[in-house]
Design an enzyme around this catalytic site. Structure first.
Site, PDB file in Angstrom:
ATOM      1  N   HIS A 104     -30.833  22.406  30.487  1.00 32.04           N
ATOM      2  CA  HIS A 104     -30.422  21.229  31.262  1.00 32.04           C
ATOM      3  C   HIS A 104     -31.638  20.571  31.898  1.00 32.04           C
ATOM      4  CE1 HIS A 104     -25.840  22.002  31.974  1.00 32.04           C
ATOM      5  NE2 HIS A 104     -26.171  22.047  30.711  1.00 32.04           N
ATOM      6  N   TYR A 140     -22.858  18.572  41.653  1.00 31.49           N
ATOM      7  CA  TYR A 140     -22.741  19.085  43.020  1.00 31.49           C
ATOM      8  C   TYR A 140     -22.056  17.999  43.838  1.00 31.49           C
ATOM      9  CZ  TYR A 140     -25.942  22.944  41.983  1.00 31.49           C
ATOM     10  OH  TYR A 140     -26.510  24.071  41.459  1.00 31.49           O
ATOM     11  N   PRO A 184     -25.053  30.533  47.340  1.00 34.80           N
ATOM     12  CA  PRO A 184     -25.276  30.175  45.932  1.00 34.80           C
ATOM     13  C   PRO A 184     -25.603  28.704  45.675  1.00 34.80           C
ATOM     14  CG  PRO A 184     -22.947  30.658  46.338  1.00 34.80           C
ATOM     15  CD  PRO A 184     -23.678  30.984  47.587  1.00 34.80           C
ATOM     16  N   LYS A 197     -30.233  30.340  43.417  1.00 34.68           N
ATOM     17  CA  LYS A 197     -31.513  31.060  43.512  1.00 34.68           C
ATOM     18  C   LYS A 197     -31.412  32.592  43.440  1.00 34.68           C
ATOM     19  CE  LYS A 197     -34.302  27.655  43.886  1.00 34.68           C
ATOM     20  NZ  LYS A 197     -34.169  27.252  42.511  1.00 34.68           N
ATOM     21  N   TYR A 248     -35.299  23.070  42.908  1.00 32.86           N
ATOM     22  CA  TYR A 248     -34.193  23.494  42.048  1.00 32.86           C
ATOM     23  C   TYR A 248     -34.708  24.232  40.796  1.00 32.86           C
ATOM     24  CZ  TYR A 248     -29.556  23.524  40.010  1.00 32.86           C
ATOM     25  OH  TYR A 248     -28.350  23.948  39.500  1.00 32.86           O
TER      26      TYR A 248
END
Ligand code: RFL
Ligand code: PHB
Length: 400
Positions: free
Chosen positions: A75, A204, A296, A300, A388
């Site tokens: 991704h 998200y 979460p 990570k 990220y």
């Protein structure tokens, strides 16, 4: 009592323990793993979904990356939905060509288990009353009970890879340990279904009704999460109620595309930030969730576990090959810099995306303004993207 000997006794056969075992095996270092539950039980836990490049590289180094490269989905971006609008963070663009990979923890664990079994390496599943001893001296050992028999493993080192509720951290002398903790006033209700994901990339969601996440395991398997109050029980959430609530937190396009179906798994996970300092107690070393927990939101946890394992593995190889204890001496400090940076990001991202019980109305406005700033500023996009995909291993100095 039967007594055996190994170089490294590993407690816990989750991803940390299995990855460490595999890397040590490749380096010719002998290890035995002792696990409290069965292999099927370990595989039945539906947890992480996103791998950073460091984790991918480690799977390759351990010689178990083939299926991951075949089946994992690369991704190059994530989507953020707030104020009813979707915005894309182009990870590839803002983080110098770096991506993340969708490959479930279950699959990664299965690959490691299969490799361990194929190499004939010893894992004791369903071990009861595991205890760690003598790690403050030169002769540590682990004891456990299996099928009514007592067993003892003498070793040079103990690797505590036994997760947040494990025995290793709990056995460290209280005076030598400092624990930092924040418990969040909500949990994540997760649902796994054999339906095509609603979008190619993860979404998200910051909505008035609370956080949601649209994730996936493959092109035909979806993983969704909803922020729920800690007082909720999974039994009270029917599949229909889940899908209905998810729809209400999505935008029009996602609502139309959403394919629902029966759940394969549904569970509620509490959210916590937690760090233990130090991670070394004489000849015992904590790695992964045994030493730290992140909420979460930043994806990570597993990736941090992988870096602990890398540092511990490097230090053990240095010890056995070069007779140097320098790596072991620096283990805690090296891990903790990276851990605190990931803890900070996960905490910040959690605050930015969730509704907290006693928030004033203005807080949602602040969140929207911050998200809008982040999505429209190269600096903001870089901040999200670089955290990220995972900060480089050699990033900056000590933190925390
Ligand atoms: P684990 O996986 O908890 O494994 C520890 C093992 O030790 C065993 N054990 C014992 N064995 C012997 N004797 C004892 N006394 C023992 N006590 C415990 C346990 O049975 C278990 O098998 O820890 P490990 O290996 O350090 O792995 C850590 C990861 O599991 C964890 O960090 C991630 O799952 C966190 N996480 C995520 N991480 C990511 O990097 N990306 C993600 O996308 C992501 N999503 C998530 C997540 C965790 C979640 N939950 C459920 C907390 C999503 C969720 C919902
Ligand atoms: C997951 O797919 O389980 C997942 C993905 C991203 C996160 C957390 C969980 O941030």
């Amino acid at each position: 009592m039967t007594t055996t000997r190994t170089q490294v006794a590993i407690v816990g056969a989750g991803p940390s323990g299995l990855l460490l075992g595999q890397l040590l095996h490749k380096a010719g270092i002998d290890a035995v793993i002792v696990e409290r539950v069965s292999g099927e039980h370990v595989l039945g836990r539906i947890r992480a979904g996103i791998l950073e490049q460091v984790s991918i590289d480690l799977m390759d180094e351990a010689g178990v990356g083939a299926r991951m490269h075949q089946e994992g989905l690369v991704h190059g971006g994530i989507e953020m939905l707030f104020g009813g609008q979707r915005h894309r963070v182009d990870l590839h663009k803002w983080r110098g060509g770096k991506n993340v990979m969708v490959y479930g923890q279950t699959e990664l664990t299965r690959d490691l288990m299969d490799a361990r079994q194929a190499a004939g390496l010893k894992t004791v599943y369903e071990a009861k009353h595991t205890a760690v001893h003598g790690f403050d001296g030169a002769k540590p050992y682990v004891t456990y009970e299996k099928d009514g028999q007592q067993h003892r493993i003498d070793c040079d080192f103990i690797a505590g890879c036994d997760g947040f509720h494990g025995v290793c951290r709990a056995s460290a002398p209280r005076a030598a340990i400092k624990e930092y903790e924040k418990v969040y006033p909500f949990g994540w209700l997760g649902l796994l279904a054999d339906t095509p994901p609603v979008s190619d990339e993860l979404i998200y969601v910051n909505s008035e009704r609370g956080f949601a996440l649209c994730s996936q395991r493959s092109r035909s398997r979806s993983r969704y999460y909803l922020q729920v109050p800690l007082t909720h029980h999974v039994e009270d959430w029917s599949d229909d109620a889940f899908w209905q609530e998810l729809r209400l937190r999505l935008d029009e396009e996602a609502r139309e595309k959403l394919v629902t179906g029966p759940s394969l798994e549904k569970s509620i996970a509490p959210l916590r930030s937690f760090v233990t300092e130090p991670l070394r107690f004489g000849r015992m070393f904590l790695a992964g969730d045994a030493g730290h927990i992140v909420p979460p939101t930043g994806a990570k946890g597993l990736n941090l576990a992988a870096t602990d394992v890398k540092y511990l593995y490097d230090a053990l190889v240095e010890f056995y090959q070069n007779k140097s204890e320098a790596g072991l001496d620096h283990y805690s400090q090296k891990c903790l810099g990276r851990i605190w940076r990931a803890e900070r990001f996960s905490w910040w991202f959690t605050q930015l995306m969730h509704r907290f019980p006693h928030d004033e109305q203005i807080t949602a406005k602040f969140q929207n303004a911050e998200l809008s700033y982040l999505m429209n500023s190269p600096a903001g996009l870089t901040t999200i993207a670089e955290n990220y995909v995972g900060l480089p291993l050699d990033f900056g100095g000590a933190a925390g």
